[in-house]
Design a protein around this motif. Sequence first.
Motif, short mmCIF file in Angstrom:
data_model
loop_
_atom_site.label_atom_id
_atom_site.label_comp_id
_atom_site.label_asym_id
_atom_site.label_seq_id
_atom_site.Cartn_x
_atom_site.Cartn_y
_atom_site.Cartn_z
N PRO A 1 0.89 -1.11 0.08
CA PRO A 1 -0.16 0.09 -0.10
C PRO A 1 1.07 1.25 -0.04
O PRO A 1 0.67 2.09 -0.82
CB PRO A 1 -0.70 0.05 1.28
CG PRO A 1 -0.80 -1.50 1.66
CD PRO A 1 0.52 -1.99 1.33
N ALA A 2 1.99 1.29 0.84
CA ALA A 2 2.62 2.39 1.02
C ALA A 2 3.45 2.56 -0.53
O ALA A 2 3.48 3.79 -0.75
CB ALA A 2 3.95 2.18 1.89
N ALA A 3 3.96 1.58 -1.10
CA ALA A 3 4.54 1.88 -2.47
C ALA A 3 3.42 2.08 -3.53
O ALA A 3 4.06 3.25 -4.43
CB ALA A 3 5.42 0.37 -2.93
N SER A 4 2.40 1.99 -3.39
CA SER A 4 1.27 2.28 -4.60
C SER A 4 1.05 3.72 -4.17
O SER A 4 0.89 4.42 -4.94
CB SER A 4 0.01 1.38 -4.29
OG SER A 4 0.25 0.20 -4.26
N ALA A 5 0.90 4.37 -2.91
CA ALA A 5 0.39 5.55 -2.61
C ALA A 5 1.76 6.29 -2.88
O ALA A 5 1.43 7.57 -3.26
CB ALA A 5 0.34 5.62 -0.95
N TYR A 6 3.02 6.18 -2.82
CA TYR A 6 4.16 6.91 -3.26
C TYR A 6 4.08 7.44 -4.58
O TYR A 6 4.56 8.30 -4.78
CB TYR A 6 5.08 6.04 -2.81
CG TYR A 6 6.74 6.67 -3.05
CD1 TYR A 6 7.16 7.67 -2.40
CD2 TYR A 6 7.27 6.42 -4.28
CE1 TYR A 6 8.34 8.23 -2.50
CE2 TYR A 6 8.50 7.00 -4.39
CZ TYR A 6 8.97 7.86 -3.71
OH TYR A 6 10.14 8.42 -4.15
N TYR B 1 -3.67 7.50 1.65
CA TYR B 1 -3.76 6.61 0.39
C TYR B 1 -3.46 5.09 0.68
O TYR B 1 -3.75 4.12 0.22
CB TYR B 1 -2.99 7.21 -0.72
CG TYR B 1 -3.67 8.42 -1.66
CD1 TYR B 1 -5.05 8.70 -1.61
CD2 TYR B 1 -2.64 9.31 -2.08
CE1 TYR B 1 -5.43 9.70 -2.27
CE2 TYR B 1 -3.13 10.48 -2.69
CZ TYR B 1 -4.69 10.77 -2.73
OH TYR B 1 -4.96 11.68 -3.41
N ALA B 2 -2.36 4.99 1.48
CA ALA B 2 -1.61 3.92 2.01
C ALA B 2 -2.65 3.24 2.53
O ALA B 2 -2.97 1.80 2.51
CB ALA B 2 -0.34 3.76 2.47
N ILE B 3 -3.22 3.94 3.68
CA ILE B 3 -4.17 3.10 4.62
C ILE B 3 -5.39 2.77 3.63
O ILE B 3 -6.05 1.64 3.90
CB ILE B 3 -4.71 4.29 5.57
CG1 ILE B 3 -3.64 4.51 6.61
CG2 ILE B 3 -6.19 3.87 6.25
CD1 ILE B 3 -3.86 5.52 7.68
#
Lengths: 256, 386
Positions: free
Chosen positions: B217-222, B234-236
């Motif tokens: 999720p963090a990589a996608s949000a980044y 976004y990550a959440i």
Amino acid sequence: MSQQVDKTKTEKTGAIAVQVDDLTVAYNYKPVLWDIDLEIPEGVLMAIVGPNGAGKSTLIKSILGILKPIAGSVNIYGKSYKKQRHLVAYVPQKGSVDWDFPTTALDVVTMGTYGSLGWIKRPGQKEKKEALEALEKVGMLPFKNRQISQLSGGQQQRIFLARALVQNASIYFMDEPFQGVDATTEIAIINILKELRKAGKTVIVVHHDLQTVPEYFDWVTFLNVKKIATGPVKDIFNDDNLTKTYGINYKVSIQE
Amino acid sequence: MSNAQIEIQLIAALVAIACAIPGSFLVLRKMAMISDAISHSILPGIVIGFFITQDLNSPVLILLAALTGIITVVLVEYIQNTGLVKEDTAIGLVFPTLFSIGVILIAKNANDVHLDVDAILLGELAFAPFDRLLISRVDVGPKSLWIIGCILIITITLLIAFFKELKVSTFDAGLAASLGFSPTLIHYGLMSISSITSVGAFDAVGAILVVALMIAPAASAYLITNNLKRMLVYAISFGVFSAIAGYWLAHALDASISGSITTMLGLVFLSVYLFAPNKGVIAVLYREKQQRTEVLLLTFLLHLKNHTEETERHVNHLNEHINWGKVRSKTILDLALKNNMIQFNKNIVALTEKGDAFTTQAIDYIITNEDGQIEDMKDDFFLFRG
């Protein structure tokens, strides 16, 4: 020695801004800085020069407590760095951070106010205003909402400078602020540094371009693991010291 | 939906949130692999904790296992600091060693049904609602829900309190140190939270999924934002979406819940990777094509400005002189015309006033090296893009 410094502190003029005593720093048993004694008077614009690996950045980092020395001590206006932190601002090398970090120019500059806020407290309107003023000073106000990776090298360096200005410190440490910036930015930066000196601040810069030393600075320290010389540019910036520092026969034409 | 179904989704969603928060900082600190190490090497901590407490959900067990996580980080850094091996090698040395100690400890006590290697690797979310927390014999819900809920509250409280410190030390550790925010303290704080979260999530989703929930999720949000707070939000959101969608995927396929959630996380990342507005693959390809056309247009306009003689500006001669194929020449001519940059006069091409102003300014910026300004200028002048 430190008591003398305390006395002079009240009058400011002639005070010792930074005093380094017997400082030795080693990485894995290899000394990078060896027994450095250094007194930096208040109000000078000083260059630290020396070849690669001479320990220039290491000197700054150990003065700021980022690196732990194996021997020696550092005093800022006669007291330890921990007590005088609010008097000091630091501009690291531009390459030391990840410019793809998700943040804006304004936000990076606001980080300069974090020190005065202390733990937990958040920056508010006052801090934002200070950050905007600093951005204005370095001519970066139009870019305040730019993501930092969208800035050019020179603009990134200006953001770093603005972040230091916002700390409203007495002593500024800068690690190669002219690296990878164009001529316009270099002039803009040096003008701000000269303004700081005019306002009575002490500015210490790790510098690479020997040609510009006499033009930009009034004080210089030659460093190559050991301290070679320190003093006014007009007195000690000569071929003799350059040769001692760089180990080869160095000739620089000094503009009088 | 049955009560158990709601509870499973709730646990999965809370685990996703609890993982996404430290995960975002791990991704920004380029420490994604350390979460893999932690989630595996907490195993011996869990096993030993289980021998002592005989209860997988005991707080003592969680603390013991979290401590193993911290030990992992310390060991990795110690080996790395010897300078003999690089960080990734150090990680690869430490966590399998600790994990295998855990595996041996379980094997030696194989009669214990509650601990088996499969469940530890993949978790068993479906069983989570069966283990109830009873307070004065009143059923207040599944234990996993309470554990991850408590961990989440601690994580969010710490995030809100130390957001500024986390941000500055992640972006610029040197500055953080000089301002008096010890990067070491913050580093170990983050490692502790990552460890505790891994332990708390472990029982529900297993060692492999914990990593996926922290990193994907963090990589996608980044990839879709330039703002740290939004990146966290976004990550959440990606985490919670994948957790719930994954549950229903498992329901439909009658497959493992943790496997389905991980699949969803992979799909979320893939779609973001392809379709993200600025950094996505398609956006990048489109922008490159557009930039190519813009450079060609600029070249063409500069050529017109440089040559006043009519022979150089005749439509038929342009092909030969600039050495472009017919199709390309036509595209650029059309584009310049659409943008009112050029005009025709008996097959002689000339710059319009607008085209002349644009070209003059462009030359000016090219000479002074103000690349950023050229981009801004394009926005002012171009109505139609190639």
